[in-house]
Enzyme design. Structure first.
Site, mmCIF file in Angstrom:
data_model
loop_
_atom_site.group_PDB
_atom_site.id
_atom_site.type_symbol
_atom_site.label_atom_id
_atom_site.label_comp_id
_atom_site.label_asym_id
_atom_site.label_seq_id
_atom_site.Cartn_x
_atom_site.Cartn_y
_atom_site.Cartn_z
ATOM 1 N NE ARG A 135 3.113 -1.432 -2.865
ATOM 2 C CZ ARG A 135 2.092 -1.026 -3.607
ATOM 3 N NH1 ARG A 135 2.195 0.065 -4.342
ATOM 4 N NH2 ARG A 135 0.976 -1.717 -3.629
ATOM 5 C CB THR A 138 -7.427 -14.645 -7.548
ATOM 6 O OG1 THR A 138 -8.114 -13.795 -8.477
ATOM 7 C CG2 THR A 138 -8.441 -15.476 -6.808
ATOM 8 C CD GLU A 139 -6.611 -11.571 -10.493
ATOM 9 O OE1 GLU A 139 -7.309 -10.984 -9.642
ATOM 10 O OE2 GLU A 139 -7.010 -12.587 -11.101
ATOM 11 C CG LEU A 157 -22.966 -3.992 7.862
ATOM 12 C CD1 LEU A 157 -23.617 -3.299 6.665
ATOM 13 C CD2 LEU A 157 -21.760 -3.180 8.302
ATOM 14 N NE ARG A 185 -0.789 -5.913 -4.813
ATOM 15 C CZ ARG A 185 -1.266 -4.704 -4.610
ATOM 16 N NH1 ARG A 185 -0.937 -4.058 -3.525
ATOM 17 N NH2 ARG A 185 -2.069 -4.138 -5.477
ATOM 18 C CG HIS A 241 -1.439 -2.472 2.356
ATOM 19 N ND1 HIS A 241 -2.337 -2.238 1.345
ATOM 20 C CD2 HIS A 241 -0.329 -2.987 1.756
ATOM 21 C CE1 HIS A 241 -1.798 -2.591 0.184
ATOM 22 N NE2 HIS A 241 -0.576 -3.042 0.406
ATOM 23 C CG ASP A 289 -6.794 0.770 -6.480
ATOM 24 O OD1 ASP A 289 -5.763 0.287 -5.955
ATOM 25 O OD2 ASP A 289 -6.870 1.027 -7.695
#
Ligand code: FPP
Length: 230
Positions: free
Chosen positions: A23, A56-57, A121, A61, A27, A10
């Site tokens: 923004r 899912t939310e 991994l 955006r 990312h 986050d």
């Protein structure tokens, strides 16, 4: 060493805003942290690393931000993952990919189908993932199979993380004290570590610090402190 570490990555947006950058650049730098943390987790001998990359939310955006995340994802699948495979990393997706563009789905499926000779991994990437949606998906599958008396073991076996141990450690960056619909079933006994650092600033040292903190915790799983043997 924890076997399974899960991370809520986050603070990309706030990292960028703090630097007066768009923004989406948050990312972009977030992906650099993703690569860094995968490498260090592998080096430390962690068996499973679960990263929350798209919830899912997150569809709420702006269109251009979602599109940029898809672009980063596509680039990651094409460019980075082969190097990761050479280091013994296997990719698994947690979530429902059916809403993703076909081209990305194809790339992701291709990458998931490649199994390194020796898996060091397991990298779980949560994409269009929501824990409640995962549970509903699992219950529907159980009903279809006619399972009337599910046990914890059976429910676990119908989740996206089927066959994997639950996370020992859950890390969240950016100082928020929330779980945000992430692995609700699986983190029942996970140790939680929250750092104020934004994800793009999260370093190898920060990751090691989280593990050291985890190693100091006393895990009782609802039981009592074990008595010292004299
Ligand atoms: C949270 O930051 C982060 C996300 C919603 C996406 C996480 C994605 C990445 C780190 C990059 C994609 C990964 C790969 C492997 C391609 P936020 O935007 O919610 O930050 P904010 O809370 O400060 O706004």
């Amino acid at each position: 060493m924890p076997s399974h570490v899960a991370i809520i990555m986050d603070g990309n947006g706030r990292w960028a805003e703090q630097k007066s950058l768009p923004r989406i650049l948050g990312h972009k730098y977030g992906v650099e942290t993703v690569k860094r943390i995968i490498r260090v987790a592998n080096k430390l001998g962690i068996k499973i690393l679960t990263l929350y990359a798209f919830s899912t939310e997150n569809w709420k955006r702006p269109y251009n931000e979602i599109n940029y995340l898809f672009l980063l994802l596509s680039h990651f699948m094409k460019k980075e993952i082969y190097e990761l495979h050479n280091s013994g990393i296997r990719l698994r997706i947690l979530g429902d990919l059916s809403k993703f563009p076909v081209s990305i789905r194809r790339e992701i499926n291709k990458v998931c189908s490649i199994i390194p000779k020796k898996v060091k991994l397991e990298l779980n990437m949560a994409l269009n993932y929501g824990s409640r949606q995962e549970l509903i998906h699992a219950f529907k599958k159980m009903f279809k199979r006619g399972i009337k008396n599910p046990t914890e073991k059976i429910v676990s076996s119908f989740l996206y993380t089927s066959g994997q141990p639950d996370p020992d450690l859950l890390i969240r960056t950016s100082g928020e004290f929330r779980i945000s619909n992430f692995l609700l079933w699986q983190i029942a006994y996970s140790e939680i570590y929250i750092t104020r650092k934004f994800w793009p600033d999260f370093t190898e040292q920060d990751f090691k610090k989280a593990i050291l903190e985890y190693q100091k915790r006393e895990r009782r799983f609802g039981g009592l402190k074990p008595k010292k043997i004299k």
